[in-house]
Design an enzyme around this catalytic site. Structure first.
Site, PDB file in Angstrom:
ATOM      1  N   ARG A  54       0.812  -1.217   0.000  1.00 19.34           N
ATOM      2  CA  ARG A  54       0.000   0.000   0.000  1.00 19.34           C
ATOM      3  C   ARG A  54       0.844   1.265   0.000  1.00 19.34           C
ATOM      4  NH1 ARG A  54      -3.596  -2.293   3.728  1.00 19.34           N
ATOM      5  NH2 ARG A  54      -2.250  -4.037   3.435  1.00 19.34           N
ATOM      6  N   THR A  55       1.956   1.274   0.719  1.00 19.58           N
ATOM      7  CA  THR A  55       2.725   2.518   0.776  1.00 19.58           C
ATOM      8  C   THR A  55       3.291   2.867  -0.601  1.00 19.58           C
ATOM      9  OG1 THR A  55       3.310   2.037   3.064  1.00 19.58           O
ATOM     10  CG2 THR A  55       4.581   3.724   1.957  1.00 19.58           C
ATOM     11  N   LYS A  82      23.199  -7.145  -6.397  1.00 19.28           N
ATOM     12  CA  LYS A  82      24.579  -7.439  -6.780  1.00 19.28           C
ATOM     13  C   LYS A  82      25.566  -6.823  -5.802  1.00 19.28           C
ATOM     14  CE  LYS A  82      23.310  -7.228 -11.660  1.00 19.28           C
ATOM     15  NZ  LYS A  82      23.339  -6.300 -12.798  1.00 19.28           N
ATOM     16  N   ARG A 104      12.032   3.431   1.388  1.00 20.94           N
ATOM     17  CA  ARG A 104      11.728   2.472   2.443  1.00 20.94           C
ATOM     18  C   ARG A 104      12.926   1.548   2.567  1.00 20.94           C
ATOM     19  NH1 ARG A 104       6.617  -1.014   3.836  1.00 20.94           N
ATOM     20  NH2 ARG A 104       6.048   1.080   4.490  1.00 20.94           N
ATOM     21  N   HIS A 134       7.800   6.175  10.272  1.00 20.02           N
ATOM     22  CA  HIS A 134       7.009   6.056   9.051  1.00 20.02           C
ATOM     23  C   HIS A 134       6.059   7.248   9.065  1.00 20.02           C
ATOM     24  CE1 HIS A 134       4.895   4.602   5.706  1.00 20.02           C
ATOM     25  NE2 HIS A 134       4.471   3.444   6.132  1.00 20.02           N
TER      26      HIS A 134
END
Lengths: 319, 183
Positions: A54-55, A82, A104, A134
């Site tokens: 959702r974010t 990598k 995030r 958040h």
């Protein structure tokens, strides 16, 4: 404001400006044409080192509704797998001309590092860093509470409201962000959690702590009840190090129809998602008319539009 | 020539004349919707709506008057500090097939009106859009003109025109001042 990293940095005026702007953004989303030209020519990068539905979608929708170009970057399937460092990823984004980076990351402080490392010129929006912060989630929670619980929302804070935050506070950046923002906006915050899920060193936080949900419902006049997800992916031993069994957790901290019935009539039920139905919240509670969980998601788009607008629309270099 | 150019009586007479011109141009008040551009266009739109209702009793002033915030459509957002976003409130009937009369206090470069036209395009499809301004001070930067003007005031670019209204500023006046040095 140049970055949005933590709700602790927000003054009351800043927070109310974001909520008022979000209300105007929400109004535009009821129109036939929901797209606004405001951020045309700006580039927003969604930089996601951790899974999110959702974010990420919400930030993407918010940026697109304001006509910004959106580049989605997830660590899986990128050079990060990598072994590329955060710094080199940031320099790459800078070279591509990112005006804002929505980040995030599983490490607490990653957003701060990105904003203050001198790697990027653009704004950084923290979309969740480890167990730290958040901020847009807390802002959308506050926006949702203000809409439901405050008589004339425009320009108002959340003064006099009591908000209980229940469950896995230890691993929750949502709880940390909410404690500070709600306090700044004038609400009283009660944390409800087993002692094993209350962080060490949280004594200076502006909130109270009780250890069972029943005690919280009896002792406080709760206006909003926020259920947190039990974050078993962050727990060693799948949660068994923190509580004896899921059934016991549900018995002491789960929201069921009985506890819902004992809340004041006007109280709303919130959850940041994704829900573990049957663990911290029963299906009856999640689907009851007092649950605003789906509305929270919708408000998330408006709040993120407001944050992007306030960070990106102004004069370059202006604070 | 600086100082107060229009007083309360002048503003009132100008609005009354504009109200009559709107009716004359459109053959009556049917389909007319007034949209004020905040901050000071909004009380002007409300005053015009009241006057239309006085002349045409069938005209519902409240239902035909709205606010159109154009902040998010401006072309100079990146050159100014971030602006707060105002309220947009449309009449219940919407603006599709209506004659929208935009109302603003001062018509200057025309950029506000361009932004307003873009905003209207996203809100519906009016049959026609007309523009009413209390003051036209010249110095257009776009091919835009007003349909209804309260007063034409020739100015130099460095001068300032401030419209004060009872509802916002506690008095009715149009003031011309020498203005600051070019920013």
């Amino acid at each position: 404001m140049k970055h949005l990293l933590s709700t602790r940095d927000l003054s009351r005026d800043d927070a109310i400006l974001i909520l008022d702007t979000a209300a105007q953004m929400a109004a535009t989303q009821e129109r036939e044409v929901r797209k606004l030209p405001t951020l045309r020519g700006k580039t927003v990068v969604n930089l996601f080192f951790e899974d999110s539905t959702r974010t990420r979608i919400s930030f993407e929708a918010a940026a697109k509704r304001l006509s910004a170009d959106v580049i989605n970057f997830s660590a899986k399937g990128s050079s990060v797998s990598k072994g590329e460092s955060l710094k080199d990823t940031a320099l790459t984004l800078q070279a591509m001309g990112a005006d804002a980076v929505v980040v995030r990351h599983w490490a607490s402080g990653a957003a701060y590092q990105l904003a203050h490392g001198g790697w990027l010129h653009g704004s950084v929006l923290n979309a969740g860093d480890g167990t730290h912060q958040h901020p847009t989630q807390a802002l959308l929670d506050a926006f949702t509470m203000r809409r439901h619980l405050v008589g004339s929302p425009e320009g108002a804070g959340l003064d006099g409201l009591t908000v209980a935050i229940v469950g896995d506070v230890l691993h929750s950046r949502v709880a940390r962000s909410n404690v500070h923002l709600l306090h700044t906006l004038g609400a009283r915050v009660v944390l409800v959690a087993p002692p094993t899920l209350v962080p060490v060193g949280m004594e200076p936080w502006p909130c109270e702590v009780v250890h069972t949900l029943d005690e919280a419902i009896e002792s406080y006049d709760i206006d909003a009840l926020m259920m947190l997800r039990v974050q078993r992916e962050r727990m060693s031993g799948g949660g068994l190090a923190f509580f004896p069994s899921p059934a016991e957790y549900t018995r002491l901290y789960g929201l069921d129809a009985d506890r819902l019935g004992r809340l004041p009539d006007h109280a709303i039920v919130m959850h940041p998602g994704p829900m573990n139905r049957g663990l911290e919240i029963s299906a009856e509670a999640a689907d009851s008319p007092r649950s605003v969980i789906v509305e929270q998601v919708g408000n998330g788009v408006a709040v993120r539009m407001a944050a992007l607008y306030l960070l990106l629309a102004g004069e370059e270099g202006a604070q | 020539m600086t100082g107060t150019l229009l007083g309360p009586g002048d503003i009132s007479r100008a609005l009354t004349r504009i109200a009559h011109e709107i009716l004359e141009r459109n053959g009556g008040p049917d389909d007319v919707v007034l949209l004020g551009i905040p901050t000071r266009g909004l009380p002007l739109a409300e005053r015009l709506a009241t006057r239309l209702a006085e002349v045409e009793p069938g005209f519902d002033a409240d239902a035909r008057c709205g606010a159109l915030d154009i902040t998010m459509y401006r072309d100079d957002l990146h050159r100014q500090p971030t602006r707060a976003i105002g309220t947009t409130r449309l009449p219940e009937q919407g603006i599709d097939d209506a004659v929208v009369v935009l109302v603003d206090d001062v018509l200057h470069t025309g950029r506000t009106i361009r932004a307003a036209l873009d905003a209207i395009k996203d809100l519906g499809r009016p049959r026609a859009v007309q523009l009413a301004a209390l003051v036209d001070r010249g110095h257009r930067e776009l091919p835009i003109r007003a349909d209804f003007v309260g007063k034409n005031i020739p100015t130099s670019r460095s001068e300032r025109v401030d419209v004060h209204l009872e509802e916002v500023d506690g008095e009715d006046a149009v003031i011309l001042s020498a203005g600051r040095a070019e920013a």
